[in-house]
Design an enzyme around this catalytic site. Structure first.
Site, mmCIF file in Angstrom:
data_model
loop_
_atom_site.group_PDB
_atom_site.id
_atom_site.type_symbol
_atom_site.label_atom_id
_atom_site.label_comp_id
_atom_site.label_asym_id
_atom_site.label_seq_id
_atom_site.Cartn_x
_atom_site.Cartn_y
_atom_site.Cartn_z
ATOM 1 N N TYR A 295 0.860 -1.188 0.000
ATOM 2 C CA TYR A 295 0.000 0.000 0.000
ATOM 3 C C TYR A 295 0.896 1.238 0.000
ATOM 4 C CZ TYR A 295 -3.949 3.011 1.165
ATOM 5 O OH TYR A 295 -4.927 3.970 1.137
ATOM 6 N N TYR A 345 -5.337 5.582 -7.370
ATOM 7 C CA TYR A 345 -5.677 5.467 -5.953
ATOM 8 C C TYR A 345 -7.125 5.023 -5.830
ATOM 9 C CZ TYR A 345 -5.959 6.551 -0.970
ATOM 10 O OH TYR A 345 -6.109 6.471 0.396
#
Lengths: 394, 136
Positions: A295, A345
């Site tokens: 991440y 994103y």
């Protein structure tokens, strides 16, 4: 109970990832969910579980079940959470399948993160507080100290790591360039032009030590995965990808180091507390992995997770990326889609989609040769997070 | 731009003693009555022993810079008007691990260093006094 190999990610779907979708999160979610079900070959009428997460723009599970016309749903869940939940929701779906709550569970994330509510926008802390993610005590100390955007939070964590371990801006640049090099070969990616060292250092400061390319993209879009039992998966259209292990948790003080203080050491993250359990439950050694999708809300997030998931000693992650060992073809290819920094994103769930693409051998020119085992993580550099180990099935 | 335009805190039942202390020029943190552990930000129970019995204790107002960021972009109009500025985390002297976020003032951003010695001061230009940190 060890859930290793009991469930599968049996379908994936995504929309275009853009700066301005011109559609609502509901419309985006419906497209991604339909594609995931079609990919698996599961009729929508047989989807009986729906799970999502979000803290800003979102479309809740009941809204999407309604729009999709699902006739009977036996398990819903809506997480009020940020990117730390991107693997939690897949683990949750697996547990729902294993315990018989549902048979075909759609998991999605949908947002207009560029044209709608921006995470880097004004009053981020109010957005979090309004969602109940913060302690209500937190925003009043954040806003009055000038800490109003995620870049500032994570810059504080990164600077601590630099002070303690000598991590440098060159290390951050190497991470940004690694991700971009991978995105060049990704048809889903929003940023496909190569990034040079000069491009990185020529970009403006946002919050030192972060320049523009240390910060992830803001994107409109949605993606979805369909989780089933492994037995069911063998009868479906797509090649199964087994869920070998998952974890969703924190070290001490889950909200402790988002901005300050209750967490014992700001240069460490959740993975230090959780990764041994994850690998043990998967029956996998770290060196057996073929890739990792970390991440990456910020470049630094990859460095601290690489260390705290146990791939190197503290302070050594920067050298790994400077030496090119995180590139496809290197020792451990990292963020093969370009990640949140260069693909899009979609709040981390797009990293799960990429892992499945790789394990099915469908990643085209960015395919990791003979990829059988992969790690996906969720949780930038913070004290809470989640992760999955996924494996190919032939 | 006047300081009054900057965000003012909204005290809650949990945090009001801290802000009341700032009004009086005192830097207060919660101290657990059971185990003595000091903590910040304010929480409903002690992170070490889970006791909900606490008192507010005055700190010396001295500390060292644990981490910082030089902020160049802010989408908050008031903060954007003073970039670049330095937001930091301060570790209070004598209390290892006791950390407070805060604006670091009276410094040239490029000269900021880890562990620099700081002292608190209180900015009284807004409706509630705000703790700020400057080189000691």
């Amino acid at each position: 109970m060890n859930i290793n190999g009991m469930t599968s990610i049996s379908g994936i779907g995504w929309t275009d990832y853009t700066r301005s979708s011109g559609r609502t999160p509901e419309q985006l979610a419906v497209e991604a969910c339909k594609r995931a079900a079609e990919d698996a070959g599961v009729p929508l009428s047989q989807v009986d579980g729906v799970i999502t997460y979000g803290i800003s723009d979102t479309a809740t599970s009941a809204v999407i079940a309604t729009s999709l016309g699902l006739p009977r749903v036996t398990h819903y869940a809506d997480y009020t959470a940020g990117g730390t939940a991107a693997c939690s929701v897949v683990l949750h779906a697996a547990m729902a399948v294993i315990t018989g709550q549902a048979r075909n569970v759609l998991v999605y994330r949908s947002l207009n993160g560029a044209s709608g509510q921006r995470y880097g926008g004004a009053k981020f802390s109010e957005l979090l507080a309004g969602s109940g993610v913060h302690s209500d005590a937190e925003p009043q100390f954040l806003d009055t100290a000038g800490i109003t955007m995620p870049a500032q939070h994570f810059a504080l964590l990164c600077r601590r790591h630099m002070s303690k371990y000598g991590t440098t801006e060159e290390d951050l640049a190497a991470v940004a360039m690694t991700c971009r090099a991978h995105a060049v070969d990704n048809e889903r990616a929003m940023k496909r032009s190569p990034m040079s060292r000069d491009d990185y250092f020529g970009a403006p400061w946002i919050a030192e030590p972060f320049r523009m390319f240390d910060c992830c993209l803001q994107s409109d879009g949605a993606c979805a995965v369909l989780v089933t039992s492994i037995e069911h998966a063998r009868d479906l259209k797509a090649q199964p990808v087994e869920i070998k292990a998952g974890i969703s948790g924190s070290g001490p003080s889950a909200r402790g180091n988002m901005w300050a203080n209750l967490f014992p050491e700001h240069s460490e993250c959740y993975a230090r507390y959780l990764s041994d359990d994850l690998f043990r439950n998967a029956g996998v050694e770290r060196k057996e992995l073929d890739f990792a999708q970390f991440y990456d809300c910020f470049t630094y997030s990859i460095l601290v997770q690489f260390e705290d998931f146990g791939f190197c000693d503290k302070g050594d992650a920067g050298a790994f990326f400077r030496e090119g060992r995180g590139r496809i073809g290197g020792d451990l290819p990292v963020n093969t889609s370009g990640g949140l920094l260069s693909e899009a994103y979609i709040h981390g769930l797009n990293l799960v989609v990429e892992a499945v693409s790789q394990l099915r051998g469908e990643a085209g020119t960015r395919q990791v040769a003979d990829a059988k085992l992969g790690l996906v993580t969720a949780g930038g550099a913070s004290s809470s997070g989640s992760a999955l180990i996924l494996g190919s099935v032939h | 731009m006047t300081r009054a335009e900057f965000p003012a805190p909204t005290p809650t039942a949990l945090t009001k003693p801290f802000w009341d202390g700032c009004q009086q020029g005192r830097l207060l943190v919660q101290r657990c009555r059971e185990c003595g552990h000091r903590r910040f930000y304010p929480t409903a129970a002690c992170p070490r022993c889970a006791s909900s019995s606490d008192e507010w204790e005055e700190m010396s107002g001295k500390g060292k810079l644990y981490s910082w960021t030089v902020v160049h972009r802010s989408v908050d109009p008031s903060w954007a008007s003073i970039v670049p500025f330095v937001s930091g985390i301060v570790e209070l002297d004598g209390h290892a691990g006791l950390l407070l976020p805060g604006l670091v003032t009276d410094v040239v951003p490029s000269a900021v260093r880890a562990d620099m010695e700081l002292e608190v001061w209180f900015d009284r230009s807004g409706p509630i006094a705000l703790p700020r940190w400057r080189p000691a």
